[in-house]
Structures are given as structure tokens and as C-alpha cells.
Design a protein around this motif. Structure first.
Motif, short mmCIF file in Angstrom:
data_model
loop_
_atom_site.label_atom_id
_atom_site.label_comp_id
_atom_site.label_asym_id
_atom_site.label_seq_id
_atom_site.Cartn_x
_atom_site.Cartn_y
_atom_site.Cartn_z
N GLY A 9 0.81 -1.21 0.00
CA GLY A 9 0.00 0.00 0.00
C GLY A 9 0.85 1.25 0.00
O GLY A 9 0.52 2.24 -0.68
N ALA A 10 1.95 1.23 0.77
CA ALA A 10 2.83 2.40 0.81
C ALA A 10 3.44 2.67 -0.56
O ALA A 10 3.56 3.82 -1.00
CB ALA A 10 3.93 2.18 1.85
N LEU A 11 3.81 1.60 -1.24
CA LEU A 11 4.36 1.76 -2.59
C LEU A 11 3.30 2.32 -3.54
O LEU A 11 3.58 3.22 -4.34
CB LEU A 11 4.85 0.40 -3.10
CG LEU A 11 5.59 0.38 -4.44
CD1 LEU A 11 6.81 1.28 -4.39
CD2 LEU A 11 6.00 -1.05 -4.80
N LEU A 12 2.07 1.82 -3.42
CA LEU A 12 0.99 2.30 -4.27
C LEU A 12 0.67 3.76 -3.97
O LEU A 12 0.49 4.57 -4.88
CB LEU A 12 -0.26 1.45 -4.07
CG LEU A 12 -1.48 1.80 -4.92
CD1 LEU A 12 -1.19 1.61 -6.40
CD2 LEU A 12 -2.69 0.96 -4.51
N GLY A 13 0.60 4.11 -2.68
CA GLY A 13 0.33 5.50 -2.30
C GLY A 13 1.41 6.45 -2.77
O GLY A 13 1.12 7.56 -3.23
N PHE A 14 2.67 6.01 -2.68
CA PHE A 14 3.79 6.83 -3.14
C PHE A 14 3.67 7.08 -4.64
O PHE A 14 3.79 8.23 -5.11
CB PHE A 14 5.10 6.13 -2.82
CG PHE A 14 6.33 6.93 -3.16
CD1 PHE A 14 6.95 7.71 -2.19
CD2 PHE A 14 6.86 6.92 -4.44
CE1 PHE A 14 8.08 8.46 -2.50
CE2 PHE A 14 7.99 7.66 -4.76
CZ PHE A 14 8.60 8.43 -3.79
N VAL A 15 3.45 6.02 -5.41
CA VAL A 15 3.38 6.13 -6.86
C VAL A 15 2.19 6.99 -7.29
O VAL A 15 2.31 7.85 -8.17
CB VAL A 15 3.30 4.73 -7.50
CG1 VAL A 15 2.94 4.82 -8.98
CG2 VAL A 15 4.62 4.00 -7.33
N MET A 16 1.04 6.77 -6.68
CA MET A 16 -0.14 7.53 -7.05
C MET A 16 0.00 9.01 -6.70
O MET A 16 -0.42 9.88 -7.47
CB MET A 16 -1.38 6.95 -6.37
CG MET A 16 -1.88 5.67 -7.01
SD MET A 16 -3.48 5.15 -6.35
CE MET A 16 -4.09 4.16 -7.71
N GLN A 17 0.62 9.31 -5.57
CA GLN A 17 0.79 10.71 -5.18
C GLN A 17 1.77 11.41 -6.12
O GLN A 17 1.49 12.51 -6.60
CB GLN A 17 1.28 10.80 -3.73
CG GLN A 17 1.12 12.17 -3.09
CD GLN A 17 2.17 13.18 -3.53
OE1 GLN A 17 3.31 12.81 -3.86
NE2 GLN A 17 1.81 14.46 -3.54
#
Length: 352
Positions: A9-17
């Protein structure tokens, strides 16, 4: 093993942001600005995930059953979800990552989203939710319905995506003069350089592939998902039942964490307080979003990204109705009224 959800999730949140991967804005721009780039980006993420996940299935790394298709609930719920994301100022995932940037309007929308999702799943609206979902067809798989191999459908999707990508990339680019010295380095690429939506989409698709074996390893037979985990958080906080804390809960909490880290590192984090009218609009939008996503069995990620990649009728029909709902709300909010003063969530007020 649950912590892999937090990391994913942290990786996804980082990429999306960092990539500003906003499906709400993308769907809205298709109608208002005639700009399809974000929609093409979504198709890229779907295609990447579809190829990767079906390779995992082929090599027996994971198993997947499409199940039946609750067509009535999917169409109604997806259309309402599309309306809700316009008023909430972001879809389910977008609201989570924007909350990580300090947008208090997104926090308000999240509260409404989690509340209504919980009410629809285990609260007073659960009987209605289950009743509408009971209207189904026996087959959800596009491949099984048509008798055509799923790899043919995946290949067709890849060809269509490549056509739209090359068409978009061949468009002349606007020249924006700058006096700044061109910078390089990993720090610049990660935290300063504007990411192309197609590059972001590839990363999102890869993360969506990784999510499957990590989630399955914990006994959760699914990939990325936002609505049920969001409802589970509220239900855990209310009744303190540890059974609600699964891989998906850590996934959505990781999105918040990853977005926060990306926003802080890129100097984009700041608390922004909406005015009262916008706050109310965000809360109402969040509730509509939670109602629609629960009824449809997924949001723009669960249905629009994952179920589409699995080549199901539910995924593609849900995506169509989400877009139609977004366009309908955009027409009434942005297009039809002349001199419209309707407040929409933009969270422009900064708390110093």
C-alpha cells in the motif's frame, strides 16, 4: 505476512501521489476537456495487470474464480459511485492518497465513505444490499461466456492500448520555456520531476500484480481492494474485533503512509481546510461513494482496475457506469448551470 499489505500500500500510495493518478479527474476530463490521457493510463494499468496475473494463474501461483455477475447491483452502484466521486473530490484510492497530502476535505470524505460502506455491509442497509446483489447471471467470465480464450481477450486489450498510447504520444507537445537549469539524479526524478501518466500506470499495474500473491499468502483471495478494507477499519474501531484486520486493511493504511511520505519529500504536504459548504459536499460525496461501491462490489480500483484485468463482465460494465455517473455529475456541477456557484471539494484553504 500482514505487513506486506502495508508495504504494498505504501508503494501504491507513493506512486499515485507522485504520478497524480486521479481517476476522478481523468473521467471528468474525458467529458469536459476532451482529454483522454488518464483513461488511457488506466487501460495501461489494466493491461499490465491482466498479463501478469494470468501468467501467475497459468503457472499455478494463484487461483481465481470469476463467480457470478450481480448485474443490477453493479450497474446501479457503479453509476452512483461515479456521482459520488465528483462530489467527494476523488475516488476511493484518490481520497486515501489525498488525505495523506493533508487535504482535510478528503478526510471528511473518507469518514463518510467508511461509514456508509460499513452500513451497507453489516448495518441497516445490508438486507437491501444483499437483495440487489442476488440478481445475477451465472457466468461472470467474458471468456467463458463467449467461448473465446482469455488470452485472446487480453491480446485484444493490449493491441487497443498500444494503439491509443502511440496515438497519444505522437501528439505535438506544448513547449514551456524555463530559465531553470535542467536537473538530474534520483532525488529529482522521485520528488521533483513530473511523472508521465503512462509511466505511472505501468508502475500501478506492476504493483497490482504483486498484490495478488502477497494477499493470497495471508488467506485473502483477492488483489488490490479499497471498499471492504475501508469498512473494516471502522468496524474494528467500533467493536474491537481483530477479525476485521486483514491484509486489505494494512493495504489502505499503507496508501495513506506512502502518500504522506511522498508529499513530505516533495514539499507538497500541507493542511488545507475546506469551507463549510465544501466540507458538507465532501461528506455527502463520501457517503454516496461508499453506498455505490458497496452495492457494486467494488470501486474504481476493485472493479475498474482489478475486475477488468480479470476479464469479467462485472469489471468492464462497472467501469462503463462509473464513467457515466462521473459525466452525469460533471454535467450538473460544472457544465449546465451558467455562473454555477456549487461548491466542490478543492481544499484550497491552508492552515498555517
Amino acid at each position: 505476512m500482514m505487513l506486506t499489505g502495508l508495504l504494498c500500500g505504501a508503494l501504491l500510495g507513493f506512486v499515485m501521489q507522485r504520478g497524480r493518478f486521479c481517476l476522478t479527474g481523468g473521467f471528468r476530463d474525458m467529458y469536459i476537456a476532451k482529454d483522454n490521457r488518464m483513461f488511457y493510463a488506466l487501460l495501461i494499468a489494466i493491461a499490465v495487470q491482466s498479463v501478469g496475473v494470468y501468467l501467475l494463474i497459468h503457472f499455478d501461483v494463484i487461483t481465481y474464480a470469476t463467480g457470478s455477475f450481480p448485474w443490477l447491483a453493479t450497474m446501479i452502484g457503479s453509476f452512483l459511485f461515479g456521482i459520488g466521486i465528483v462530489f467527494a473530490g476523488g475516488c476511493a484510492t484518490g481520497t486515501w492518497y489525498r488525505a495523506g497530502e493533508g487535504l482535510l476535505g478528503s478526510w471528511i470524505a473518507l469518514i463518510g465513505y467508511m461509514f456508509m460502506s460499513a452500513v451497507m455491509r453489516t448495518g441497516i442497509l445490508a438486507p437491501m444490499n444483499d437483495s440487489l446483489k442476488g440478481v445475477t447471471t451465472t457466468t461472470n467470465s467474458i471468456a467463458d461466456s463467449t467461448g473465446i480464450s482469455v488470452w485472446v481477450w487480453i491480446s485484444l486489450l493490449v493491441v487497443i492500448v498500444l494503439f491509443f498510447v502511440q496515438k497519444e504520444l505522437r501528439k505535438p507537445k506544448l513547449f514551456i520555456p524555463t530559465l531553470k537549469r535542467k536537473r538530474t539524479g534520483i532525488g529529482y526524478v522521485l520528488f521533483e520531476k513530473r511523472w508521465h501518466p503512462f509511466f505511472t500506470a505501468i508502475l500501478v499495474g506492476i504493483i497490482a500484480i504483486i498484490a495478488w500473491p502477497l494477499s493470497v499468502a495471508t488467506g485473502r483471495m483477492a488483489g488490490l481492494g479499497i471498499t471492504t478494507p475501508s469498512a473494516n477499519i471502522l468496524q474494528f474501531l467500533v467493536i474491537n474485533d481483530l477479525s476485521y484486520l486483514n491484509w486489505g486493511v494494512f493495504l489502505v493504511l499503507g496508501i495513506l503512509l506512502g502518500s504522506f511520505l511522498a508529499a513530505k519529500a516533495s514539499h507538497e504536504f500541507r493542511f488545507r481546510m475546506p469551507d463549510a459548504k465544501t466540507g458538507i459536499t465532501s461528506f455527502v460525496g463520501g457517503n454516496i461513494m461508499g453506498f455505490g461501491a458497496s452495492l457494486a462490489g467494488g470501486c474504481s480500483i476493485g472493479n475498474g482496475l482489478v475486475a477488468t484485468a480479470m476479464m469479467t463482465w462485472q469489471g468492464w460494465i462497472a467501469l462503463l457506469f462509473i464513467i457515466l455517473g462521473t459525466w452525469t455529475a460533471s454535467y450538473f456541477v460544472f457544465m449546465r448551470p451558467k455562473g454555477n456557484t456549487q461548491a466542490v471539494p478543492d481544499d484550497t484553504t491552508v492552515i498555517v
